[in-house]
Design a protein around this motif. Structure first.
Motif, PDB file in Angstrom:
ATOM      1  N   GLN A   1     -10.042  -0.504  -1.755  1.00  0.00           N
ATOM      2  CA  GLN A   1      -9.844   0.471  -0.689  1.00  0.00           C
ATOM      3  C   GLN A   1      -8.706   0.020   0.242  1.00  0.00           C
ATOM      4  O   GLN A   1      -7.903   0.847   0.676  1.00  0.00           O
ATOM      5  CB  GLN A   1     -11.131   0.664   0.104  1.00  0.00           C
ATOM      6  CG  GLN A   1     -12.204   1.397  -0.673  1.00  0.00           C
ATOM      7  CD  GLN A   1     -13.488   1.442   0.111  1.00  0.00           C
ATOM      8  OE1 GLN A   1     -14.253   0.487   0.099  1.00  0.00           O
ATOM      9  NE2 GLN A   1     -13.700   2.544   0.802  1.00  0.00           N
ATOM     10  N   VAL A   2      -8.648  -1.259   0.544  1.00  0.00           N
ATOM     11  CA  VAL A   2      -7.563  -1.778   1.381  1.00  0.00           C
ATOM     12  C   VAL A   2      -6.227  -1.536   0.684  1.00  0.00           C
ATOM     13  O   VAL A   2      -5.260  -1.082   1.309  1.00  0.00           O
ATOM     14  CB  VAL A   2      -7.762  -3.280   1.694  1.00  0.00           C
ATOM     15  CG1 VAL A   2      -6.547  -3.865   2.389  1.00  0.00           C
ATOM     16  CG2 VAL A   2      -9.021  -3.498   2.516  1.00  0.00           C
ATOM     17  N   GLN A   3      -6.169  -1.816  -0.609  1.00  0.00           N
ATOM     18  CA  GLN A   3      -4.944  -1.572  -1.368  1.00  0.00           C
ATOM     19  C   GLN A   3      -4.546  -0.106  -1.300  1.00  0.00           C
ATOM     20  O   GLN A   3      -3.377   0.231  -1.114  1.00  0.00           O
ATOM     21  CB  GLN A   3      -5.134  -1.955  -2.836  1.00  0.00           C
ATOM     22  CG  GLN A   3      -5.326  -3.420  -3.075  1.00  0.00           C
ATOM     23  CD  GLN A   3      -5.716  -3.681  -4.523  1.00  0.00           C
ATOM     24  OE1 GLN A   3      -6.387  -2.876  -5.152  1.00  0.00           O
ATOM     25  NE2 GLN A   3      -5.286  -4.812  -5.034  1.00  0.00           N
ATOM     26  N   GLU A   4      -5.518   0.772  -1.474  1.00  0.00           N
ATOM     27  CA  GLU A   4      -5.234   2.200  -1.444  1.00  0.00           C
ATOM     28  C   GLU A   4      -4.758   2.640  -0.061  1.00  0.00           C
ATOM     29  O   GLU A   4      -3.819   3.426   0.054  1.00  0.00           O
ATOM     30  CB  GLU A   4      -6.476   3.007  -1.847  1.00  0.00           C
ATOM     31  CG  GLU A   4      -6.266   4.511  -1.817  1.00  0.00           C
ATOM     32  CD  GLU A   4      -5.150   5.013  -2.736  1.00  0.00           C
ATOM     33  OE1 GLU A   4      -4.631   6.109  -2.470  1.00  0.00           O
ATOM     34  OE2 GLU A   4      -4.779   4.323  -3.705  1.00  0.00           O
ATOM     35  N   LEU A   5      -5.382   2.128   0.990  1.00  0.00           N
ATOM     36  CA  LEU A   5      -4.929   2.445   2.350  1.00  0.00           C
ATOM     37  C   LEU A   5      -3.481   2.022   2.549  1.00  0.00           C
ATOM     38  O   LEU A   5      -2.672   2.768   3.105  1.00  0.00           O
ATOM     39  CB  LEU A   5      -5.818   1.757   3.393  1.00  0.00           C
ATOM     40  CG  LEU A   5      -7.182   2.373   3.640  1.00  0.00           C
ATOM     41  CD1 LEU A   5      -8.012   1.445   4.527  1.00  0.00           C
ATOM     42  CD2 LEU A   5      -7.052   3.749   4.267  1.00  0.00           C
ATOM     43  N   ALA A   6      -3.146   0.826   2.081  1.00  0.00           N
ATOM     44  CA  ALA A   6      -1.780   0.326   2.225  1.00  0.00           C
ATOM     45  C   ALA A   6      -0.797   1.195   1.457  1.00  0.00           C
ATOM     46  O   ALA A   6       0.237   1.617   1.992  1.00  0.00           O
ATOM     47  CB  ALA A   6      -1.699  -1.124   1.759  1.00  0.00           C
ATOM     48  N   THR A   7      -1.099   1.495   0.223  1.00  0.00           N
ATOM     49  CA  THR A   7      -0.215   2.306  -0.614  1.00  0.00           C
ATOM     50  C   THR A   7      -0.087   3.721  -0.056  1.00  0.00           C
ATOM     51  O   THR A   7       1.016   4.244   0.100  1.00  0.00           O
ATOM     52  CB  THR A   7      -0.740   2.347  -2.064  1.00  0.00           C
ATOM     53  OG1 THR A   7      -0.800   1.014  -2.565  1.00  0.00           O
ATOM     54  CG2 THR A   7       0.154   3.189  -2.954  1.00  0.00           C
ATOM     55  N   TYR A   8      -1.203   4.324   0.239  1.00  0.00           N
ATOM     56  CA  TYR A   8      -1.225   5.712   0.706  1.00  0.00           C
ATOM     57  C   TYR A   8      -0.472   5.873   2.026  1.00  0.00           C
ATOM     58  O   TYR A   8       0.133   6.905   2.278  1.00  0.00           O
ATOM     59  CB  TYR A   8      -2.680   6.168   0.853  1.00  0.00           C
ATOM     60  CG  TYR A   8      -2.857   7.650   1.045  1.00  0.00           C
ATOM     61  CD1 TYR A   8      -2.675   8.547  -0.010  1.00  0.00           C
ATOM     62  CD2 TYR A   8      -3.221   8.164   2.284  1.00  0.00           C
ATOM     63  CE1 TYR A   8      -2.847   9.900   0.161  1.00  0.00           C
ATOM     64  CE2 TYR A   8      -3.386   9.529   2.470  1.00  0.00           C
ATOM     65  CZ  TYR A   8      -3.206  10.393   1.404  1.00  0.00           C
ATOM     66  OH  TYR A   8      -3.375  11.750   1.577  1.00  0.00           O
ATOM     67  N   ASN A   9      -0.499   4.853   2.860  1.00  0.00           N
ATOM     68  CA  ASN A   9       0.153   4.916   4.164  1.00  0.00           C
ATOM     69  C   ASN A   9       1.560   4.318   4.173  1.00  0.00           C
ATOM     70  O   ASN A   9       2.183   4.210   5.226  1.00  0.00           O
ATOM     71  CB  ASN A   9      -0.724   4.245   5.219  1.00  0.00           C
ATOM     72  CG  ASN A   9      -1.928   5.089   5.555  1.00  0.00           C
ATOM     73  OD1 ASN A   9      -1.835   6.019   6.337  1.00  0.00           O
ATOM     74  ND2 ASN A   9      -3.064   4.795   4.923  1.00  0.00           N
ATOM     75  N   GLY A  10       2.065   3.875   3.020  1.00  0.00           N
ATOM     76  CA  GLY A  10       3.440   3.392   2.918  1.00  0.00           C
ATOM     77  C   GLY A  10       3.678   2.019   3.513  1.00  0.00           C
ATOM     78  O   GLY A  10       4.755   1.741   4.041  1.00  0.00           O
TER      79      GLY A  10
END
Length: 187
Positions: free
Chosen positions: A57-66
């Protein structure tokens, strides 16, 4: 993980990266590398049980938010670093409503990682330094030296892993004073 992968990258994220880059691919690949770094926590931040349970989820937050990078800090937990010129609110991260983890689960809640902006780097700075490194150490796709560069969130520096001599690396270090850390390639 091959001997030419940078420390902290999992085989999944680094396996498709070429060992050396041509200058023409440096910019697009720098963005790919930055994305790959989002998927890997530093080796020292995980124990034998693996990354924290909400790491995906942390990875996805980072990717999704640039973001430029996400990592697990052993003292404070997950951290997401953004470019200094990132315009959106880093304290109110967006998350995709339709995302599922690798087990197919839809999260009922999302973690709240520590967020910060780089003190030294805009997104363009990372690209510029990456291009300069490959222009200096591997001009015209020269494969004389092992060269790999990436942004490192915990140190807020560009890491240049190379076996090139000081006569080639010192000008880079001097030009980008305080922004580049040199290291030898993994053995």
């Amino acid at each position: 993980m091959s001997k030419n992968d940078p420390p902290g990258l999992t085989a999944r994220s680094a396996a498709s990266l070429p060992r050396r880059l041509s200058v023409g691919l440096a910019v697009p690949l720098a963005l790919l590398i930055a994305g790959a770094l989002l998927t890997a926590a530093p080796a020292q931040a995980t124990d034998s049980a693996g990354p924290p349970p909400d790491w995906e989820q942390v990875q996805e937050l980072a990717t999704y938010n640039g973001a430029m990078q996400a990592f697990e800090d052993p003292e404070i937990g997950p951290v997401i670093i953004f470019a200094s010129d990132y315009a959106a609110d880093i304290d109110d991260l967006r998350h995709p409503d339709d995302w599922t983890d690798s087990a197919g689960n839809t999260p009922s809640s999302w973690p709240t990682p520590t967020t910060a902006r780089s003190v030294l780097f805009t997104a363009d700075d990372v690209q510029q330094i990456t291009e300069a490194v490959y222009t200096q150490l591997a001009p015209d796709a020269d494969q004389t030296y092992d060269v790999y560069t990436f942004y490192d969130g915990p140190t807020d520096r560009m890491i240049v892993s190379t076996d090139a001599p000081a006569s080639l690396t010192d000008p880079l270090v001097n030009t980008y004073d305080g922004k580049i850390t040199l290291m030898a390639p993994p053995a």
